[in-house]
Design a protein around this motif. Structure first.
Motif, PDB file in Angstrom:
ATOM      1  N   UNK A  89       0.835  -1.205   0.000  1.00  7.90           N
ATOM      2  CA  UNK A  89       0.000   0.000   0.000  1.00  7.90           C
ATOM      3  C   UNK A  89       0.865   1.248   0.000  1.00  7.90           C
ATOM      4  N   UNK A  90       1.978   1.180   0.751  1.00  8.68           N
ATOM      5  CA  UNK A  90       2.915   2.308   0.738  1.00  8.68           C
ATOM      6  C   UNK A  90       3.462   2.494  -0.671  1.00  8.68           C
ATOM      7  N   UNK A  91       3.776   1.373  -1.339  1.00 12.74           N
ATOM      8  CA  UNK A  91       4.280   1.440  -2.711  1.00 12.74           C
ATOM      9  C   UNK A  91       3.233   2.066  -3.622  1.00 12.74           C
ATOM     10  N   UNK A  92       1.980   1.693  -3.416  1.00 11.67           N
ATOM     11  CA  UNK A  92       0.890   2.247  -4.223  1.00 11.67           C
ATOM     12  C   UNK A  92       0.811   3.754  -4.035  1.00 11.67           C
ATOM     13  N   UNK A  93       0.914   4.185  -2.748  1.00 10.07           N
ATOM     14  CA  UNK A  93       0.814   5.612  -2.464  1.00 10.07           C
ATOM     15  C   UNK A  93       1.960   6.366  -3.132  1.00 10.07           C
ATOM     16  N   UNK A  94       3.178   5.825  -2.980  1.00 11.38           N
ATOM     17  CA  UNK A  94       4.323   6.519  -3.571  1.00 11.38           C
ATOM     18  C   UNK A  94       4.207   6.563  -5.093  1.00 11.38           C
ATOM     19  N   UNK A  95       3.766   5.450  -5.666  1.00 15.10           N
ATOM     20  CA  UNK A  95       3.609   5.378  -7.122  1.00 15.10           C
ATOM     21  C   UNK A  95       2.685   6.489  -7.621  1.00 15.10           C
ATOM     22  N   UNK A  96       1.536   6.624  -6.948  1.00 14.16           N
ATOM     23  CA  UNK A  96       0.557   7.625  -7.376  1.00 14.16           C
ATOM     24  C   UNK A  96       1.078   9.040  -7.167  1.00 14.16           C
ATOM     25  N   UNK A  97       1.709   9.266  -6.006  1.00 16.77           N
ATOM     26  CA  UNK A  97       2.208  10.613  -5.716  1.00 16.77           C
ATOM     27  C   UNK A  97       3.238  11.057  -6.745  1.00 16.77           C
ATOM     28  N   UNK A  98       4.239  10.201  -6.972  1.00 13.51           N
ATOM     29  CA  UNK A  98       5.303  10.635  -7.874  1.00 13.51           C
ATOM     30  C   UNK A  98       4.785  10.794  -9.304  1.00 13.51           C
ATOM     31  N   UNK A  99       3.873   9.930  -9.707  1.00 15.32           N
ATOM     32  CA  UNK A  99       3.348  10.035 -11.079  1.00 15.32           C
ATOM     33  C   UNK A  99       2.539  11.315 -11.243  1.00 15.32           C
TER      34      UNK A  99
END
Lengths: 479, 154, 230
Positions: A12-22
């Motif tokens: 979930x942390x990976x998902x959050x980071x993925x969305x934020x950076x994109x």
């Protein structure tokens, strides 16, 4: 960490980071592209055409080469920190979310600029004349509506591209705190061989990227072509000295931002050219073959889908934009494994994979051209009994030649620079240039690797230029 | 062991420049001057000393010891050519092969060559070598990676 | 003889009906207000629009089931009548056989047709290298080699100036009509109609009326057409 393919807290942390950076990457790339594209749309200067062409470069660059170029500029030992130290200022660190966004902006600002520039060049010159004679404000009357139509598509396209980023995010993000979904996938497949976890991550990523890709597809109305990038339109607004200076500064900044890292890659590579091992010839040949095969696959599929038309074809064409090459490659190899030795399949699979990944771009370039050829001349061809293959050969292909050239160049260059499935499974004597580069780096031979990177760059550009020039050389281009 | 691994990683975390997908990217960044230390092999300094005649690299010695990475050549049980395989393995163990391994693969040979190891291999050999069986490594891997990710994700 | 029998056409909200006969060999001007259905009528005869009901008979045979190219029909559109990437000769030769490599005999025929429309020796030019009038002549040359007995023209020379247009109409008469073709020509210009047409086929308010002698109709137009003619 995970059980039965479910998603853990780390995912979930990976998902959050993925969305934020994109989201941040897409936002900044688009925001910076507006002034740059506007300046390019209304100013002519020596080298303008070359710069617009060069804007395609970062997009075609293998990731690790782009990262090295950026680090040579912004890294701890880079030019920027060297200059700061000379001035007695403290160094700045590129590592972190801002570094990821910076790299993604470097990689995608050119794409955003080209998409917006197309929007600007699609505005008929008469409108600017009309606005000038009416004394109407160009920004509110002409430019803002164009941006409203163009920006969402550019944003969604870049957002989708950044979603599958992993090497850039990991290296410049500074480690595990910058884990993206793609990295989690890589870990699950490569280190844990946990295909259940990989599958659920892949599905999540597919859903996300699919939504973004679909949005990009729907929103982006501007065709992806090299057309319309010729001369700027004559403008009666924006003649003031202040605005001229502003545009000059913006263009200069854009040139520096895009060209400096590329130039540093070039410089590093020049020293390494002499260090390259003899196997570089075979690798270059294989890269060329794979690139040409991938181009044929991408163009063939794109033609078939574009001629077929319909929402199904559009969806199918947009899908690879949503796919991670890692997932596609692993899936293809798992399919092939029972029937063929992996080593024998590696090169054909690499070509197929590259072709599939280039398909959305090829389709985007081809569809409008085919549609226009049909709209203008389809009835005449029908009345003359030109149908089936003959219609393709006599009517469609010659008229779509510029789009074919552009799409082919893009597919070839993307393939030449991609590591793809081959990195995982290619055997001895099957290395392509990107794999050779990775192997040299793995054997302490960084200089030789930089030389190969330069060769790779030359090959990717050469292929793009040859195809694109062929496309522009057609009769239609003059008529 | 002293500090528990999570605490060690946490103490280290703000000194870590970055983590890369593989060794080669990390070593590339290290050589470009992005970091002063890189996770690599104890034989890396020997490479620079021998291949580039650059004595400016050292490997830090850890008192708990260094994990061994072993690369193998083996005979497949189902081979149709067992004699050939045996002959090849015997060839691999000859002095001619073993003596070139240090300066081509940049690893320690299985049999020390008659002429001894090249410069740098003896002088920088870690005092303690650690070796885990595949079962031990498999059991340790998940908690170890978990602790590492946990600490560095903060 | 062209017979439109109980023909009902539907294109979106637009509807057109026709029940009429055009004699063989006649030059017919199709006239009426914009949006009245002239182009729709031509589209249906050419095979680009399937009728909702009715038949289109040529020499007693129903054309409706036939593909556009299988109909005895040659057509000129308002524009885009030439392929920009093909030479004038290739464009003309397409009327003989849909191929980019005409045989020797086909080339000769195409050359002869170009000569007939006054373009001898210009076969190697591309459309962009020809004037508007010359481009129209190339399209006419293609109609000539096609030898279709029924020719449809949808304001084909509208982009030309009055003198050039009159010249093209005269040329059409001399060449196409001279070999017995039946011509349906959409035009807005009563002068053109008088110069070229034997008959006028009024298309007004969703209905195509039977053709009537041109001079008589123009001298004494029915009320629906009177407003249009001014």
């Amino acid at each position: 960490m995970r059980a039965g393919g479910g998603l853990g807290a780390a995912d979930l942390a990976a998902l959050r980071f993925t969305l934020t950076q994109a989201a941040l990457s897409a936002l900044f790339a688009c925001a910076l592209a507006i002034p740059l594209a506007r300046a390019l749309a209304r100013r002519d200067f020596p080298g303008r055409g070359a710069f617009v062409m060069l804007l395609g470069a970062p997009f075609l660059l293998p990731t690790i080469v782009a990262v090295m170029g950026l680090l040579a500029l912004f890294g701890r030992g880079g030019l920027l920190n060297g200059a700061l130290a000379a001035l007695g200022l403290p160094p700045v660190s590129i590592y972190g979310l801002h570094g990821v966004v910076l790299a993604h902006v470097f990689l995608n600002l050119p794409l955003a600029t080209r998409l917006l520039l197309l929007g600007w060049s699609a505005i008929p010159a008469e409108r600017f004349r009309l606005a000038a004679s009416l004394g109407a404000p160009v920004g509110a009357l002409i430019e803002r509506p164009m941006l409203r139509a163009t920006l969402p598509g550019a944003f969604a396209a870049i957002f989708a591209l950044c979603l599958t980023s992993f090497a850039v995010a990991l290296i410049l993000g500074g480690g595990p705190r910058a884990t993206t979904l793609e990295l989690a996938l890589y870990q699950a497949i490569r280190f844990e061989a946990d295909f259940a976890a990989a599958a659920s991550l892949a599905l999540l990523q597919y859903a996300l990227c699919g939504a973004a890709a679909l949005a990009a597809w729907r929103l982006a109305r501007a065709p992806l072509t090299g057309a319309g990038l010729g001369r700027p339109v004559e403008r009666w607004d924006a003649q003031g000295a202040g605005l001229r200076l502003l545009d000059a500064l913006i263009i200069a900044a854009g040139v520096l931002f895009v060209i400096l890292p590329l130039a540093l890659v070039l410089l590093r590579g020049l020293d390494g050219l002499a260090e390259m091992p003899p196997s570089v010839r075979g690798a270059a040949g294989r890269s060329l073959l794979v690139a040409l095969a991938a181009t044929a696959i991408a163009l063939g599929l794109a033609l078939a889908l574009a001629l077929r038309g319909g929402p199904l074809a559009e969806g199918a064409g947009a899908l690879p934009l949503a796919a991670s090459s890692l997932v596609l490659g692993t899936g293809l190899l798992l399919l092939i494994r029972p029937h063929l030795p992996l080593q024998a399949a590696a090169l054909p699979v690499a070509a197929l994979l590259d072709g599939l990944l280039a398909l959305p771009f090829a389709l985007r370039a081809l569809r409008p051209a085919l549609r226009e050829a049909e709209a203008r001349h389809g009835r005449l061809a029908t009345a003359l009994g030109i149908t089936g293959w003959r219609r393709l050969r006599i009517l469609i292909l010659p008229l779509a030649r510029p789009a074919l050239g552009f799409a082919g160049g893009l597919a070839a260059a993307l393939s030449a620079g991609s590591l793809g499935a081959i990195a995982l499974y290619a055997g001895e004597g099957q290395a392509t240039l990107p794999l050779l580069m990775a192997r040299l780096m793995g054997a302490y031979r960084m200089e030789a690797a930089a030389g190969v990177a330069l060769l790779l760059l030359a090959l990717a550009f050469g292929l793009f230029a040859v195809f694109d020039l062929w496309g522009r050389g057609g009769r239609h281009a003059r008529a | 062991m002293g500090m528990r691994p999570p605490a060690i990683w946490q103490a280290l975390a703000d000194n870590i420049v970055t983590v890369t997908p593989g060794w080669s990217e990390a070593y590339g960044l290290f050589l470009e001057g992005e970091a002063d230390l890189v996770l690599s092999y104890s034989t890396s300094p020997a490479y620079h000393l021998i291949a580039e005649e650059d004595p400016g690299f050292v490997a830090l010695e850890m008192e708990e010891g260094h994990y061994l990475q072993v690369e193998v050549a083996a005979k497949v049980a189902s081979t149709d050519v067992p004699d050939l395989a045996d002959a090849f393995l015997a060839f691999m163990l000859t002095d001619a092969v073993q003596s070139v391994i240090p300066t081509t693969n940049w690893m320690y040979p299985a049999v020390t060559p008659a002429a001894g190891l090249p410069e740098g291999f003896e002088s920088m050999r870690p005092a303690v070598s650690l070796f885990l069986t595949p079962e031990e490594a498999a059991a340790l891997r998940e908690p170890a990676i978990g602790a590492w990710r946990e600490a560095l994700s903060r | 003889m062209l017979v439109l029998e109980g023909l009902h056409l539907r294109a979106g909200d637009f509807r057109l009906t026709a029940d009429l006969t055009v004699p063989k060999g006649a030059a017919v001007a199709v006239m009426g207000p914009s949006g009245g259905g002239k182009s729709t009528l031509l589209s249906a005869i050419a095979g680009f629009l399937a009728p909702a009901a009715g038949r289109i008979l040529w020499a007693g045979r129903d054309l409706v089931p036939l593909a556009p190219a299988a109909r005895p029909v040659g057509i000129l559109f308002q524009d885009n009548n030439l392929f920009p990437h093909l030479t004038a000769l290739q464009n003309v030769a397409l009327g003989l056989r849909p191929s980019l490599r005409p045989t020797e005999a086909e080339r000769d025929r195409a050359e002869a047709a170009l000569a007939q429309v006054g373009l001898a020796g210009l076969g190697k030019r591309y459309p962009a290298e020809l004037s508007g009038g010359q481009q129209s002549r190339v399209a006419l040359a293609r109609l000539l080699v096609q030898e279709r007995p029924l020719v449809l023209m949808d304001e084909p020379f509208a982009a030309l100036g009055p003198a050039l247009r009159a010249e093209m109409l005269a040329l059409t008469r001399q060449t196409l009509m001279a070999r017995g073709a039946t011509l349906l020509l959409v035009t807005h210009d009563p002068g053109d109609a008088r110069a070229l047409a034997d008959l006028i086929l009024p298309v007004v308010e969703g209905r195509a009326h039977p053709p009537r002698p041109a001079a008589a109709l123009l001298d004494d137009p029915p009320p629906a057409l009177r407003a249009y003619l001014g």
